[in-house]
Design an enzyme around this catalytic site. Structure first.
Site, PDB file in Angstrom:
ATOM      1  N   ASP A   1       0.886  -1.166   0.000  1.00 23.69           N
ATOM      2  CA  ASP A   1       0.000   0.000   0.000  1.00 23.69           C
ATOM      3  C   ASP A   1       0.927   1.221   0.000  1.00 23.69           C
ATOM      4  O   ASP A   1       1.658   1.445   0.978  1.00 23.69           O
ATOM      5  CB  ASP A   1      -0.883  -0.029   1.243  1.00 23.69           C
ATOM      6  CG  ASP A   1      -1.776   1.198   1.357  1.00 23.69           C
ATOM      7  OD1 ASP A   1      -1.538   2.200   0.655  1.00 23.69           O
ATOM      8  OD2 ASP A   1      -2.713   1.157   2.173  1.00 23.69           O
TER       9      ASP A   1
ATOM     10  N   TYR B   1      -8.677  14.643  -5.671  1.00 23.55           N
ATOM     11  CA  TYR B   1      -7.866  14.030  -6.730  1.00 23.55           C
ATOM     12  C   TYR B   1      -7.142  15.115  -7.529  1.00 23.55           C
ATOM     13  O   TYR B   1      -5.924  15.025  -7.762  1.00 23.55           O
ATOM     14  CB  TYR B   1      -8.794  13.208  -7.640  1.00 23.55           C
ATOM     15  CG  TYR B   1      -8.121  12.528  -8.817  1.00 23.55           C
ATOM     16  CD1 TYR B   1      -7.398  11.344  -8.633  1.00 23.55           C
ATOM     17  CD2 TYR B   1      -8.234  13.024 -10.117  1.00 23.55           C
ATOM     18  CE1 TYR B   1      -6.798  10.690  -9.708  1.00 23.55           C
ATOM     19  CE2 TYR B   1      -7.644  12.380 -11.190  1.00 23.55           C
ATOM     20  CZ  TYR B   1      -6.934  11.213 -10.986  1.00 23.55           C
ATOM     21  OH  TYR B   1      -6.343  10.569 -12.053  1.00 23.55           O
TER      22      TYR B   1
HETATM   23  P1  NAP Z   1      -6.569   1.457 -12.298  1.00 26.79           P
HETATM   24  O1  NAP Z   1      -6.840   0.585 -13.484  1.00 26.79           O
HETATM   25  O2  NAP Z   1      -7.609   1.636 -11.248  1.00 26.79           O
HETATM   26  O3  NAP Z   1      -5.189   0.975 -11.641  1.00 26.79           O
HETATM   27  C1  NAP Z   1      -4.702   1.540 -10.473  1.00 26.79           C
HETATM   28  C2  NAP Z   1      -3.915   0.465  -9.737  1.00 26.79           C
HETATM   29  O4  NAP Z   1      -3.384   1.049  -8.535  1.00 26.79           O
HETATM   30  C3  NAP Z   1      -4.818  -0.708  -9.314  1.00 26.79           C
HETATM   31  O5  NAP Z   1      -4.156  -1.941  -9.520  1.00 26.79           O
HETATM   32  C4  NAP Z   1      -5.038  -0.418  -7.830  1.00 26.79           C
HETATM   33  O6  NAP Z   1      -5.274  -1.581  -7.070  1.00 26.79           O
HETATM   34  C5  NAP Z   1      -3.689   0.193  -7.462  1.00 26.79           C
HETATM   35  N1  NAP Z   1      -3.767   0.930  -6.213  1.00 26.79           N
HETATM   36  C6  NAP Z   1      -4.770   1.724  -5.746  1.00 26.79           C
HETATM   37  N2  NAP Z   1      -4.455   2.207  -4.536  1.00 26.79           N
HETATM   38  C7  NAP Z   1      -3.242   1.699  -4.219  1.00 26.79           C
HETATM   39  C8  NAP Z   1      -2.385   1.808  -3.090  1.00 26.79           C
HETATM   40  N3  NAP Z   1      -2.749   2.519  -2.013  1.00 26.79           N
HETATM   41  N4  NAP Z   1      -1.204   1.155  -3.106  1.00 26.79           N
HETATM   42  C9  NAP Z   1      -0.839   0.401  -4.157  1.00 26.79           C
HETATM   43  N5  NAP Z   1      -1.607   0.255  -5.263  1.00 26.79           N
HETATM   44  C10 NAP Z   1      -2.793   0.890  -5.283  1.00 26.79           C
HETATM   45  O7  NAP Z   1      -6.218   2.941 -12.754  1.00 26.79           O
HETATM   46  P2  NAP Z   1      -5.417   3.492 -14.029  1.00 26.79           P
HETATM   47  O8  NAP Z   1      -6.408   4.149 -14.904  1.00 26.79           O
HETATM   48  O9  NAP Z   1      -4.491   2.476 -14.574  1.00 26.79           O
HETATM   49  O10 NAP Z   1      -4.617   4.657 -13.288  1.00 26.79           O
HETATM   50  C11 NAP Z   1      -3.218   4.606 -13.038  1.00 26.79           C
HETATM   51  C12 NAP Z   1      -2.734   6.015 -12.737  1.00 26.79           C
HETATM   52  O11 NAP Z   1      -2.996   6.853 -13.863  1.00 26.79           O
HETATM   53  C13 NAP Z   1      -3.428   6.661 -11.541  1.00 26.79           C
HETATM   54  O12 NAP Z   1      -2.502   7.403 -10.788  1.00 26.79           O
HETATM   55  C14 NAP Z   1      -4.434   7.588 -12.195  1.00 26.79           C
HETATM   56  O13 NAP Z   1      -4.761   8.677 -11.383  1.00 26.79           O
HETATM   57  C15 NAP Z   1      -3.685   8.011 -13.441  1.00 26.79           C
HETATM   58  N6  NAP Z   1      -4.559   8.489 -14.519  1.00 26.79           N
HETATM   59  C16 NAP Z   1      -5.458   7.672 -15.125  1.00 26.79           C
HETATM   60  C17 NAP Z   1      -6.255   8.183 -16.159  1.00 26.79           C
HETATM   61  C18 NAP Z   1      -7.264   7.343 -16.892  1.00 26.79           C
HETATM   62  O14 NAP Z   1      -8.039   7.907 -17.699  1.00 26.79           O
HETATM   63  N7  NAP Z   1      -7.314   6.048 -16.695  1.00 26.79           N
HETATM   64  C19 NAP Z   1      -6.126   9.519 -16.536  1.00 26.79           C
HETATM   65  C20 NAP Z   1      -5.201  10.326 -15.868  1.00 26.79           C
HETATM   66  C21 NAP Z   1      -4.412   9.800 -14.865  1.00 26.79           C
HETATM   67  P3  NAP Z   1      -6.821  -2.043  -6.796  1.00 26.79           P
HETATM   68  O15 NAP Z   1      -7.416  -2.297  -8.143  1.00 26.79           O
HETATM   69  O16 NAP Z   1      -6.642  -3.280  -5.958  1.00 26.79           O
HETATM   70  O17 NAP Z   1      -7.458  -0.891  -6.058  1.00 26.79           O
END
Ligand code: NAP
Length: 245
Positions: A63, A153
Protein backbone atom coordinates in the site's frame (compact mmCIF):
# COMPACT_ATOMS: atom_id res chain seq x y z
CA UNK A 1 17.73 -2.78 -25.08
CA UNK A 2 17.32 0.69 -23.60
CA UNK A 3 16.78 -0.48 -20.01
CA UNK A 4 19.11 -3.50 -19.86
CA UNK A 5 20.54 -4.02 -16.33
CA UNK A 6 18.12 -1.48 -14.86
CA UNK A 7 15.99 -2.29 -11.82
CA UNK A 8 12.52 -0.74 -11.64
CA UNK A 9 9.59 -0.46 -9.25
CA UNK A 10 6.17 0.28 -10.73
CA UNK A 11 3.35 0.97 -8.25
CA UNK A 12 -0.24 0.07 -9.02
CA UNK A 13 1.24 -2.30 -11.61
CA UNK A 14 -1.36 -5.06 -11.34
CA UNK A 15 -3.74 -3.39 -13.77
CA UNK A 16 -4.38 -0.57 -16.21
CA UNK A 17 -1.64 1.97 -16.93
CA UNK A 18 0.72 0.51 -14.30
CA UNK A 19 0.61 -2.94 -15.89
CA UNK A 20 1.29 -1.44 -19.34
CA UNK A 21 4.26 0.51 -17.93
CA UNK A 22 5.69 -2.55 -16.16
CA UNK A 23 5.27 -4.56 -19.37
CA UNK A 24 7.02 -1.93 -21.48
CA UNK A 25 9.92 -1.46 -19.02
CA UNK A 26 10.36 -5.24 -18.88
CA UNK A 27 10.26 -5.58 -22.66
CA UNK A 28 13.02 -2.95 -22.82
CA UNK A 29 15.20 -5.05 -20.52
CA UNK A 30 14.41 -3.85 -16.99
CA UNK A 31 13.89 -6.15 -14.01
CA UNK A 32 10.61 -5.06 -12.47
CA UNK A 33 8.98 -5.08 -9.03
CA UNK A 34 5.20 -5.19 -9.40
CA UNK A 35 3.94 -3.23 -6.38
CA UNK A 36 0.20 -3.34 -5.74
CA UNK A 37 -2.43 -3.95 -3.07
CA UNK A 38 -3.70 -7.30 -4.26
CA UNK A 39 -1.11 -10.08 -4.26
CA UNK A 40 -3.09 -12.38 -6.57
CA UNK A 41 -3.48 -9.91 -9.42
CA UNK A 42 0.10 -8.69 -8.86
CA UNK A 43 1.37 -12.28 -9.30
CA UNK A 44 -0.60 -12.61 -12.55
CA UNK A 45 0.83 -9.28 -13.71
CA UNK A 46 4.38 -10.35 -12.82
CA UNK A 47 3.98 -13.46 -14.98
CA UNK A 48 2.62 -11.39 -17.88
CA UNK A 49 5.52 -8.94 -17.59
CA UNK A 50 8.05 -11.80 -17.58
CA UNK A 51 6.32 -13.25 -20.67
CA UNK A 52 6.70 -9.86 -22.39
CA UNK A 53 10.48 -10.19 -22.01
CA UNK A 54 11.43 -8.88 -18.56
CA UNK A 55 14.55 -10.73 -17.39
CA UNK A 56 13.13 -10.94 -13.86
CA UNK A 57 10.08 -9.78 -11.91
CA UNK A 58 8.94 -9.92 -8.29
CA UNK A 59 5.81 -8.94 -6.41
CA UNK A 60 5.59 -6.52 -3.51
CA UNK A 61 2.21 -6.36 -1.79
CA UNK A 62 2.46 -2.69 -0.98
CA UNK A 63 0.00 0.00 0.00
CA UNK A 64 1.88 3.08 -1.20
CA UNK A 65 0.38 5.17 1.60
CA UNK A 66 2.15 2.94 4.16
CA UNK A 67 5.74 4.16 4.68
CA UNK A 68 6.87 0.85 6.13
CA UNK A 69 5.47 -1.11 3.19
CA UNK A 70 7.20 1.32 0.79
CA UNK A 71 10.52 0.75 2.57
CA UNK A 72 10.02 -3.02 2.32
CA UNK A 73 9.21 -2.72 -1.38
CA UNK A 74 12.51 -0.90 -2.02
CA UNK A 75 14.40 -3.46 0.11
CA UNK A 76 12.93 -6.21 -2.08
CA UNK A 77 14.27 -4.47 -5.20
CA UNK A 78 17.72 -4.16 -3.62
CA UNK A 79 17.77 -7.75 -2.32
CA UNK A 80 16.51 -9.29 -5.55
CA UNK A 81 18.10 -7.05 -8.22
CA UNK A 82 21.01 -5.50 -6.27
CA UNK A 83 20.15 -1.92 -7.21
CA UNK A 84 17.33 0.56 -7.81
CA UNK A 85 17.30 2.74 -10.95
CA UNK A 86 13.68 3.53 -11.81
CA UNK A 87 10.57 4.26 -9.75
CA UNK A 88 7.24 4.86 -11.45
CA UNK A 89 4.71 6.33 -9.00
CA UNK A 90 1.53 5.23 -10.74
CA UNK A 91 -0.79 3.90 -8.00
CA UNK A 92 -3.76 6.17 -7.64
CA UNK A 93 -7.32 6.41 -6.46
CA UNK A 94 -10.13 8.86 -7.11
CA UNK A 95 -13.25 9.71 -5.08
CA UNK A 96 -16.35 11.50 -6.33
CA UNK A 97 -18.39 13.86 -4.12
CA UNK A 98 -19.50 17.48 -4.16
CA UNK A 99 -16.75 19.58 -2.59
CA UNK A 100 -18.78 20.31 0.55
CA UNK A 101 -19.39 16.59 1.16
CA UNK A 102 -15.73 15.54 1.24
CA UNK A 103 -14.72 14.81 4.84
CA UNK A 104 -11.22 15.32 6.21
CA UNK A 105 -10.86 11.53 6.18
CA UNK A 106 -11.72 11.50 2.45
CA UNK A 107 -9.11 14.16 1.74
CA UNK A 108 -6.48 12.30 3.74
CA UNK A 109 -7.30 9.02 1.99
CA UNK A 110 -6.81 10.46 -1.50
CA UNK A 111 -3.78 12.59 -0.60
CA UNK A 112 -2.10 9.71 1.24
CA UNK A 113 -2.18 7.53 -1.88
CA UNK A 114 -1.99 9.98 -4.80
CA UNK A 115 0.57 12.36 -3.26
CA UNK A 116 2.20 10.86 -0.16
CA UNK A 117 2.76 7.51 -1.89
CA UNK A 118 5.11 9.31 -4.28
CA UNK A 119 6.65 11.26 -1.38
CA UNK A 120 7.52 8.01 0.44
CA UNK A 121 9.03 6.43 -2.70
CA UNK A 122 11.00 9.60 -3.45
CA UNK A 123 12.58 9.53 0.01
CA UNK A 124 13.52 5.85 -0.47
CA UNK A 125 14.83 6.52 -3.98
CA UNK A 126 17.13 9.27 -2.68
CA UNK A 127 18.48 6.79 -0.12
CA UNK A 128 18.98 3.89 -2.53
CA UNK A 129 19.54 5.20 -6.08
CA UNK A 130 23.29 5.16 -5.60
CA UNK A 131 24.02 5.15 -9.36
CA UNK A 132 21.54 7.96 -10.08
CA UNK A 133 18.13 7.14 -11.45
CA UNK A 134 14.80 8.22 -12.83
CA UNK A 135 11.51 8.87 -11.02
CA UNK A 136 8.37 9.09 -13.16
CA UNK A 137 5.25 10.43 -11.46
CA UNK A 138 1.90 9.66 -13.07
CA UNK A 139 -0.17 12.80 -12.54
CA UNK A 140 -3.24 13.68 -14.65
CA UNK A 141 -4.68 16.39 -16.86
CA UNK A 142 -6.79 17.08 -13.74
CA UNK A 143 -3.65 18.77 -12.35
CA UNK A 144 -4.29 21.59 -14.83
CA UNK A 145 -8.01 21.56 -15.64
CA UNK A 146 -10.70 19.61 -13.88
CA UNK A 147 -14.36 18.67 -13.54
CA UNK A 148 -16.83 18.84 -10.64
CA UNK A 149 -16.72 16.37 -7.73
CA UNK A 150 -13.04 15.34 -7.80
CA UNK A 151 -11.44 18.09 -5.69
CA UNK A 152 -9.02 15.93 -3.64
CA UNK A 153 -7.87 14.03 -6.73
CA UNK A 154 -7.26 17.23 -8.73
CA UNK A 155 -5.40 18.80 -5.77
CA UNK A 156 -3.25 15.70 -5.26
CA UNK A 157 -2.36 15.49 -8.95
CA UNK A 158 -1.44 19.20 -9.03
CA UNK A 159 0.71 18.78 -5.92
CA UNK A 160 2.41 15.82 -7.60
CA UNK A 161 3.66 18.21 -10.31
CA UNK A 162 5.11 20.43 -7.60
CA UNK A 163 6.75 17.42 -5.93
CA UNK A 164 8.22 16.48 -9.31
CA UNK A 165 9.85 19.91 -9.67
CA UNK A 166 11.28 19.83 -6.12
CA UNK A 167 12.59 16.30 -6.69
CA UNK A 168 14.18 17.32 -9.98
CA UNK A 169 15.98 20.28 -8.38
CA UNK A 170 17.22 18.37 -5.34
CA UNK A 171 17.93 15.13 -7.21
CA UNK A 172 20.13 16.73 -9.84
CA UNK A 173 23.34 16.62 -7.77
CA UNK A 174 22.73 12.89 -7.17
CA UNK A 175 22.02 12.12 -10.83
CA UNK A 176 18.36 11.48 -10.05
CA UNK A 177 15.89 12.89 -12.59
CA UNK A 178 12.18 13.34 -11.89
CA UNK A 179 9.48 13.95 -14.47
CA UNK A 180 5.69 13.77 -14.56
CA UNK A 181 3.24 12.44 -17.12
CA UNK A 182 -0.25 13.93 -17.33
CA UNK A 183 -2.42 11.30 -18.98
CA UNK A 184 -5.68 12.38 -20.59
CA UNK A 185 -8.57 9.90 -20.77
CA UNK A 186 -7.04 6.42 -20.93
CA UNK A 187 -8.95 3.22 -21.57
CA UNK A 188 -8.71 1.54 -18.14
CA UNK A 189 -11.28 0.52 -15.47
CA UNK A 190 -10.65 3.85 -13.67
CA UNK A 191 -11.94 5.75 -16.72
CA UNK A 192 -15.11 3.76 -17.34
CA UNK A 193 -16.04 3.54 -13.63
CA UNK A 194 -15.91 7.36 -13.43
CA UNK A 195 -19.43 8.59 -12.48
CA UNK A 196 -18.76 11.89 -14.29
CA UNK A 197 -18.27 9.93 -17.54
CA UNK A 198 -21.26 7.68 -16.87
CA UNK A 199 -23.55 10.67 -16.17
CA UNK A 200 -22.22 12.79 -19.04
CA UNK A 201 -20.90 15.57 -16.72
CA UNK A 202 -17.58 14.88 -18.46
CA UNK A 203 -17.95 14.01 -22.13
CA UNK A 204 -15.15 12.36 -24.06
CA UNK A 205 -15.12 11.77 -27.77
CA UNK A 206 -13.64 8.45 -28.91
CA UNK A 207 -10.59 10.17 -30.48
CA UNK A 208 -9.73 11.61 -27.04
CA UNK A 209 -9.40 8.16 -25.46
CA UNK A 210 -5.85 6.81 -25.39
CA UNK A 211 -4.39 3.43 -24.60
CA UNK A 212 -2.34 2.45 -21.51
CA UNK A 213 0.49 1.49 -23.89
CA UNK A 214 0.71 5.12 -25.04
CA UNK A 215 1.39 6.24 -21.47
CA UNK A 216 3.85 3.36 -21.11
CA UNK A 217 5.81 4.54 -24.16
CA UNK A 218 6.22 7.99 -22.59
CA UNK A 219 7.20 6.47 -19.22
CA UNK A 220 9.84 4.23 -20.83
CA UNK A 221 11.34 7.25 -22.59
CA UNK A 222 11.50 9.29 -19.35
CA UNK A 223 12.96 6.31 -17.47
CA UNK A 224 15.68 5.80 -20.08
CA UNK A 225 18.94 7.59 -20.82
CA UNK A 226 17.26 8.96 -23.98
CA UNK A 227 15.75 11.45 -21.52
CA UNK A 228 19.09 12.21 -19.82
CA UNK A 229 18.55 15.98 -20.23
CA UNK A 230 14.82 15.89 -19.37
CA UNK A 231 14.34 16.81 -15.71
CA UNK A 232 11.41 18.47 -13.94
CA UNK A 233 9.21 18.16 -17.04
CA UNK A 234 5.44 17.73 -17.08
CA UNK A 235 4.44 15.86 -20.23
CA UNK A 236 0.80 15.91 -21.35
CA UNK A 237 -0.06 12.61 -23.02
CA UNK A 238 -3.67 13.30 -23.93
CA UNK A 239 -3.86 13.27 -27.72
CA UNK A 240 -4.03 17.07 -27.70
CA UNK A 241 -7.27 17.30 -25.68
CA UNK A 242 -6.01 20.09 -23.40
CA UNK A 243 -4.60 22.08 -26.30
CA UNK A 244 -8.07 22.73 -27.81
CA UNK A 245 -10.22 25.78 -27.18
P1 NAP B 1 -6.57 1.46 -12.30
O1 NAP B 1 -6.84 0.58 -13.48
O2 NAP B 1 -7.61 1.64 -11.25
O3 NAP B 1 -5.19 0.97 -11.64
C1 NAP B 1 -4.70 1.54 -10.47
C2 NAP B 1 -3.91 0.47 -9.74
O4 NAP B 1 -3.38 1.05 -8.53
C3 NAP B 1 -4.82 -0.71 -9.31
O5 NAP B 1 -4.16 -1.94 -9.52
C4 NAP B 1 -5.04 -0.42 -7.83
O6 NAP B 1 -5.27 -1.58 -7.07
C5 NAP B 1 -3.69 0.19 -7.46
N1 NAP B 1 -3.77 0.93 -6.21
C6 NAP B 1 -4.77 1.72 -5.75
N2 NAP B 1 -4.45 2.21 -4.54
C7 NAP B 1 -3.24 1.70 -4.22
C8 NAP B 1 -2.39 1.81 -3.09
N3 NAP B 1 -2.75 2.52 -2.01
N4 NAP B 1 -1.20 1.15 -3.11
C9 NAP B 1 -0.84 0.40 -4.16
N5 NAP B 1 -1.61 0.26 -5.26
C10 NAP B 1 -2.79 0.89 -5.28
O7 NAP B 1 -6.22 2.94 -12.75
P2 NAP B 1 -5.42 3.49 -14.03
O8 NAP B 1 -6.41 4.15 -14.90
O9 NAP B 1 -4.49 2.48 -14.57
O10 NAP B 1 -4.62 4.66 -13.29
C11 NAP B 1 -3.22 4.61 -13.04
C12 NAP B 1 -2.73 6.01 -12.74
O11 NAP B 1 -3.00 6.85 -13.86
C13 NAP B 1 -3.43 6.66 -11.54
O12 NAP B 1 -2.50 7.40 -10.79
C14 NAP B 1 -4.43 7.59 -12.20
O13 NAP B 1 -4.76 8.68 -11.38
C15 NAP B 1 -3.69 8.01 -13.44
N6 NAP B 1 -4.56 8.49 -14.52
C16 NAP B 1 -5.46 7.67 -15.12
C17 NAP B 1 -6.26 8.18 -16.16
C18 NAP B 1 -7.26 7.34 -16.89
O14 NAP B 1 -8.04 7.91 -17.70
N7 NAP B 1 -7.31 6.05 -16.69
C19 NAP B 1 -6.13 9.52 -16.54
C20 NAP B 1 -5.20 10.33 -15.87
C21 NAP B 1 -4.41 9.80 -14.87
P3 NAP B 1 -6.82 -2.04 -6.80
O15 NAP B 1 -7.42 -2.30 -8.14
O16 NAP B 1 -6.64 -3.28 -5.96
O17 NAP B 1 -7.46 -0.89 -6.06
Amino acid sequence: MRLADKSAIVTGAASGIGLAIATRLGAEGARVIIADLDGGSAQAAAQAVRKAGAPDTAVSVCDVSDEIAVGQCCQLALARFGRLDIVVNNAGLIMFKPIEAFTSADWLKVLSVDLLGAVHFTREAFAHMTHGGSIVNISSVHALETTPHVAPYAAAKAALLSLTRSTAIEGRARGIRANAILPGAIDTPMLWENPNIKSGVESISPEDVGKPEQIAAAAAFLASDDAAFVNGAALNVDGGRLARL
